[in-house]
Scaffold this active site. Structure first.
Site, PDB file in Angstrom:
ATOM      1  CB  SER A   1      -0.793  -0.072   1.150  1.00 44.14           C
ATOM      2  OG  SER A   1      -1.524   1.352   1.181  1.00 44.14           O
TER       3      SER A   1
ATOM      4  CE1 TYR B   1      -3.578  -2.325   5.172  1.00 42.81           C
ATOM      5  CE2 TYR B   1      -2.894  -0.156   4.651  1.00 42.81           C
ATOM      6  CZ  TYR B   1      -3.391  -1.223   4.218  1.00 42.81           C
ATOM      7  OH  TYR B   1      -3.489  -1.482   2.826  1.00 42.81           O
TER       8      TYR B   1
HETATM    9  N1  LIG Z   1      -8.823  -0.986  -0.371  1.00 39.71           N
HETATM   10  C1  LIG Z   1      -7.611  -0.172  -0.378  1.00 39.71           C
HETATM   11  O1  LIG Z   1      -7.780   0.956  -0.625  1.00 39.71           O
HETATM   12  C2  LIG Z   1      -6.408  -0.637  -0.575  1.00 39.71           C
HETATM   13  C3  LIG Z   1      -5.299  -0.048  -0.783  1.00 39.71           C
HETATM   14  C4  LIG Z   1      -4.139  -0.269  -0.662  1.00 39.71           C
HETATM   15  C5  LIG Z   1      -3.733  -1.893  -0.403  1.00 39.71           C
HETATM   16  N2  LIG Z   1      -4.739  -2.630  -0.013  1.00 39.71           N
HETATM   17  C6  LIG Z   1      -4.578  -3.929   0.109  1.00 39.71           C
HETATM   18  O2  LIG Z   1      -5.219  -4.752  -0.744  1.00 39.71           O
HETATM   19  C7  LIG Z   1      -5.576  -6.083  -0.323  1.00 39.71           C
HETATM   20  C8  LIG Z   1      -6.862  -6.387  -0.538  1.00 39.71           C
HETATM   21  O3  LIG Z   1      -7.597  -5.401   0.258  1.00 39.71           O
HETATM   22  P1  LIG Z   1      -9.209  -5.119  -0.100  1.00 39.71           P
HETATM   23  O4  LIG Z   1      -9.247  -3.782  -0.347  1.00 39.71           O
HETATM   24  O5  LIG Z   1      -9.570  -5.896  -1.281  1.00 39.71           O
HETATM   25  O6  LIG Z   1      -9.809  -5.683   1.159  1.00 39.71           O
HETATM   26  P2  LIG Z   1     -11.180  -6.569   1.433  1.00 39.71           P
HETATM   27  O7  LIG Z   1     -12.219  -6.408   0.333  1.00 39.71           O
HETATM   28  O8  LIG Z   1     -11.459  -6.380   2.719  1.00 39.71           O
HETATM   29  O9  LIG Z   1     -10.372  -7.994   1.171  1.00 39.71           O
HETATM   30  C9  LIG Z   1      -9.820  -8.626   2.202  1.00 39.71           C
HETATM   31  C10 LIG Z   1      -9.394 -10.104   1.939  1.00 39.71           C
HETATM   32  O10 LIG Z   1      -8.557 -10.691   2.795  1.00 39.71           O
HETATM   33  C11 LIG Z   1      -8.928 -11.770   3.274  1.00 39.71           C
HETATM   34  N3  LIG Z   1      -8.344 -12.262   4.474  1.00 39.71           N
HETATM   35  C12 LIG Z   1      -8.466 -11.165   5.812  1.00 39.71           C
HETATM   36  N4  LIG Z   1      -7.914 -12.008   6.592  1.00 39.71           N
HETATM   37  C13 LIG Z   1      -7.771 -13.184   6.480  1.00 39.71           C
HETATM   38  C14 LIG Z   1      -7.293 -14.432   6.883  1.00 39.71           C
HETATM   39  N5  LIG Z   1      -6.940 -14.407   8.525  1.00 39.71           N
HETATM   40  N6  LIG Z   1      -7.182 -15.713   6.393  1.00 39.71           N
HETATM   41  C15 LIG Z   1      -7.470 -15.521   5.016  1.00 39.71           C
HETATM   42  N7  LIG Z   1      -7.893 -14.531   4.416  1.00 39.71           N
HETATM   43  C16 LIG Z   1      -8.044 -13.354   5.072  1.00 39.71           C
HETATM   44  C17 LIG Z   1     -10.407 -11.614   3.253  1.00 39.71           C
HETATM   45  O11 LIG Z   1     -11.118 -12.865   3.255  1.00 39.71           O
HETATM   46  P3  LIG Z   1     -12.710 -13.041   3.786  1.00 39.71           P
HETATM   47  O12 LIG Z   1     -13.263 -11.860   3.204  1.00 39.71           O
HETATM   48  O13 LIG Z   1     -12.992 -14.350   3.224  1.00 39.71           O
HETATM   49  O14 LIG Z   1     -12.699 -12.852   5.215  1.00 39.71           O
HETATM   50  C18 LIG Z   1     -10.758 -10.918   2.014  1.00 39.71           C
HETATM   51  O15 LIG Z   1     -10.751 -11.832   0.943  1.00 39.71           O
HETATM   52  C19 LIG Z   1      -4.886  -5.812   1.208  1.00 39.71           C
HETATM   53  O16 LIG Z   1      -3.689  -6.690   1.337  1.00 39.71           O
HETATM   54  C20 LIG Z   1      -4.927  -4.407   1.521  1.00 39.71           C
HETATM   55  O17 LIG Z   1      -4.351  -4.047   2.413  1.00 39.71           O
HETATM   56  C21 LIG Z   1      -6.031  -2.167  -0.229  1.00 39.71           C
END
Ligand SMILES: NC(=O)c1ccc[n+]([C@@H]2O[C@H](COP(=O)([O-])OP(=O)(O)OC[C@H]3O[C@@H](n4cnc5c(N)ncnc54)[C@H](OP(=O)(O)O)[C@@H]3O)[C@@H](O)[C@H]2O)c1
Lengths: 248, 77
Positions: free
Chosen positions: A140, A154
């Site tokens: 990120s 984070y």
């Molecule tokens: N959204 C943003 O603005 C943003 C920006 C920069 C980076 N990111 C990064 O992008 C990545 C994806 O994020 P997202 O925004 O798509 O978030 P999200 O929609 O909340 O998805 C998070 C995913 O991680 C899984 N997860 C969480 N804890 C877990 C565990 N203990 N074991 C297995 N799976 C687990 C969740 O599984 P379940 O749903 O099945 O629990 C879900 O599939 C993350 O690494 C985040 O830090 C996001």
């Protein structure tokens, strides 16, 4: 005719965090690029939705908590060799520095840092990573490029992840295995619910972005590029993809 | 739940503003020290001390410390 360097045809790609948001989009776009995808996530139903959204055949799902070492090892042992791994599982919580608890620290670090490192260790130990494979870590901009108040753990977790990817890139280059991270800025996904910001504040924040907030697909296409031969000379990089916000 | 205790806890999240300036009737957003960080601190304090999650928007809709207290009491059932 030469094969399209952006194609993932014939590749087996493992995606964590595939039950939601960015991970789901990466799984879908990888399948559209021709890959056979194994999707991981915790929530059975959401993961099954991802599986059914994949194009092509031979895809698999495995619902597990990445922090359960035994379940993880069982999954790895049953896996075919992989040509690509995308670590997209991640969580956050909001707390200013003086309120960061040991619980916040443990929980965020174990999902965002420990799990990708442990999964990588197991994949390597069990010789599941094919020659010339590509490993992609979703970091990120918050991890050292653009801080957000309240995101101390984070930020530390994502900085650690990007740094780890560089070491891996160096260690694995002899087998032409590449490791890169992607640092996206804000994308609207379920992750934002856990940040506890309201819609009005988000809308105001989005105004700072020359190209607005991103979509999960915007990040997924960067991941497909890193998984493909088109990026074969790229390793140890951290690809910032941010709608121009860090220019401002 | 005691309103005076809440006012003290609320005041403790400010580093520069003297605690004696805080009463239940204080319009906290008019204080020079009110910012996105003090807002985050107040939200974290409420979560830790009262086990209640309030949003930044909820807090921003309040005028006085007593309004925030009412929000916490309402969420606490
Ligand atoms: N959204 C943003 O603005 C943003 C920006 C920069 C980076 N990111 C990064 O992008 C990545 C994806 O994020 P997202 O925004 O798509 O978030 P999200 O929609 O909340 O998805 C998070 C995913 O991680 C899984 N997860 C969480 N804890 C877990 C565990 N203990 N074991 C297995 N799976 C687990 C969740 O599984 P379940 O749903 O099945 O629990 C879900 O599939 C993350 O690494 C985040 O830090 C996001």
């Amino acid at each position: 005719m030469d094969k399209n360097p952006f194609s993932l045809t014939g590749r087996h790609v493992l995606v964590t965090g595939a039950s939601s948001g960015i991970g789901r989009a990466i799984a879908v776009e990888s399948s559209r690029a021709g890959a056979r995808v194994t999707v991981l996530g915790r929530d059975q139903n959401r993961l099954a939705q991802t599986l059914s959204a994949l194009e092509g055949d031979g895809h698999e799902m495995n619902a597990l908590d990445l922090n359960h070492a035994d379940a993880l090892e069982r999954m790895v042992l049953g896996l075919d060799g992989v040509d690509g791994v995308v670590h997209a599982a991640g969580i956050t919580r909001t707390a200013p520095a003086k309120f960061i608890s040991q619980d916040d620290f443990q929980e965020i670090m174990s999902v965002n840092v420990q799990a990708p490192m442990e999964l990588t260790r197991q994949l390597l130990q069990h010789k599941k990573i094919n020659k010339a494979a590509s490993l992609v870590f979703i970091s990120s901009v918050v991890g050292g490029i653009m801080p957000y108040k309240g995101q101390g753990v984070y930020a530390a977790s994502k900085g650690a992840l990007s740094a780890y990817a560089k070491v891996l890139a160096l260690e694995l280059s002899a087998r032409k295995i590449r490791a890169n991270s992607i640092s996206p800025a804000m994308v609207r996904t379920r992750l934002l619910d856990s940040v506890n910001i309201d819609a009005a504040t988000l809308d105001a924040d989005e105004q700072r972005y020359p190209l607005g907030y991103g979509t999960p697909e915007d990040v997924a296409w960067a991941a497909v590029y890193l998984l493909s031969d088109a990026s074969r000379w790229m390793t140890g990089s951290n690809l910032v993809i941010d709608g121009g916000v860090t220019l401002t | 739940m005691d309103v005076n205790e809440f006012v003290n806890a609320f005041a403790a999240e400010f580093e520069e503003t003297d605690p004696s300036e805080f009463t239940a009737g204080t319009s906290f957003k008019d204080l020079g020290e009110w910012s996105s960080l003090t807002s985050l601190s107040v939200i974290s304090m409420i979560k830790l001390k009262y086990g209640v999650i309030v949003s930044g928007l909820d807090v921003n809709k309040c005028t006085t410390v007593a309004d925030v207290f009412a929000l916490v009491k309402k969420s606490n059932g």
